[in-house]
Enzyme design. Sequence first.
Site, mmCIF file in Angstrom:
data_model
loop_
_atom_site.group_PDB
_atom_site.id
_atom_site.type_symbol
_atom_site.label_atom_id
_atom_site.label_comp_id
_atom_site.label_asym_id
_atom_site.label_seq_id
_atom_site.Cartn_x
_atom_site.Cartn_y
_atom_site.Cartn_z
ATOM 1 N N CYS A 31 0.814 -1.225 0.000
ATOM 2 C CA CYS A 31 0.000 0.000 0.000
ATOM 3 C C CYS A 31 0.840 1.264 0.000
ATOM 4 O O CYS A 31 0.526 2.232 -0.703
ATOM 5 C CB CYS A 31 -0.964 0.002 1.171
ATOM 6 S SG CYS A 31 -0.207 0.305 2.790
ATOM 7 N N HIS A 41 -1.851 1.258 7.241
ATOM 8 C CA HIS A 41 -2.262 1.340 5.839
ATOM 9 C C HIS A 41 -2.382 2.813 5.463
ATOM 10 O O HIS A 41 -2.866 3.626 6.248
ATOM 11 C CB HIS A 41 -3.606 0.622 5.654
ATOM 12 C CG HIS A 41 -4.140 0.643 4.267
ATOM 13 N ND1 HIS A 41 -3.407 0.241 3.174
ATOM 14 C CD2 HIS A 41 -5.355 1.025 3.779
ATOM 15 C CE1 HIS A 41 -4.151 0.363 2.080
ATOM 16 N NE2 HIS A 41 -5.328 0.844 2.417
ATOM 17 N N ASP A 47 -8.012 4.887 -2.648
ATOM 18 C CA ASP A 47 -7.159 3.811 -2.141
ATOM 19 C C ASP A 47 -6.903 2.820 -3.266
ATOM 20 O O ASP A 47 -7.765 1.996 -3.587
ATOM 21 C CB ASP A 47 -7.841 3.120 -0.958
ATOM 22 C CG ASP A 47 -6.971 2.045 -0.312
ATOM 23 O OD1 ASP A 47 -5.811 1.883 -0.753
ATOM 24 O OD2 ASP A 47 -7.438 1.363 0.610
#
Length: 271
Positions: A67, A106, A121
């Site tokens: 991520c 994250h 995202d």
Amino acid sequence: MDLKAYFKRINLTDSGPPSLSALRNLHRHHVLSVPAENLSIHSGEKIILEPSWIYEKIVVRKRGGICYESNGLFLWVLDKLGYQPKVLSARVRNKVSGAYGPNFDHLIMTVELEGRKWLCDVGFGEGIIDPIPLEDGWEEEQDNGIFRLRMEKELWFLERKDGDLWRSLFIFTLEEHKFEDFKQMCEYHQTSPSSIFTCKSLCSLQLLRGRLTYMGHRLITTEFTKGGGCVKSTRDLTDDEIPDLLRDKFQIVLKGKLIPKDEDITPPNSN
């Protein structure tokens, strides 16, 4: 770093000035082109949270990333295009224990357009394909499932529908952070036995109405159906098959030798 090369990497000719349609197009093309993968950890390559290094890896070498890398690259692109993205920290829910990870677990971001804040995202394996408005109770069916945003006090929950139940993917607040704030947790995810990234070699790519996932010695094919359902099939892999599969299915050629891994995650001592 070259924006035109990035556009080519995600199979897009151009973007145009900031707009909601342009943001959706960028977000979707990135998710459908850049795999969520941690193969560096299992092939002798360290993950470095420097924009130029991430650009070289994902755009030039046509890799994916975890991520921090994939969303880090997207953050740079949005900033260069004038979207003024805000960096947020999310805590991912463990499917087995139900506990949430630590802060900076994250990286996500928001963009303000048309009088709304939009959650972006591109770096979560089973997450959204398109940006979603930051509104309590917002529910939306995308190509890969049904998602919902829910708010409790100052805490936001991104949830995914599994059958008749809602499953939390991660939680976050709107406190703004800097990209550099995630460096310590990036190191954690490369070394801790409590991180999925050290316990399992992973590569997963979103497809139109489907997902292709390599894990350890398995290839998992997922087909998404209307209403949030899915059908999965699994094929076992030998060590010799894995490099060819990564090249043919994900266009990934590693510099070092991959050591396939699929071990149980060690629970942390405390939440």
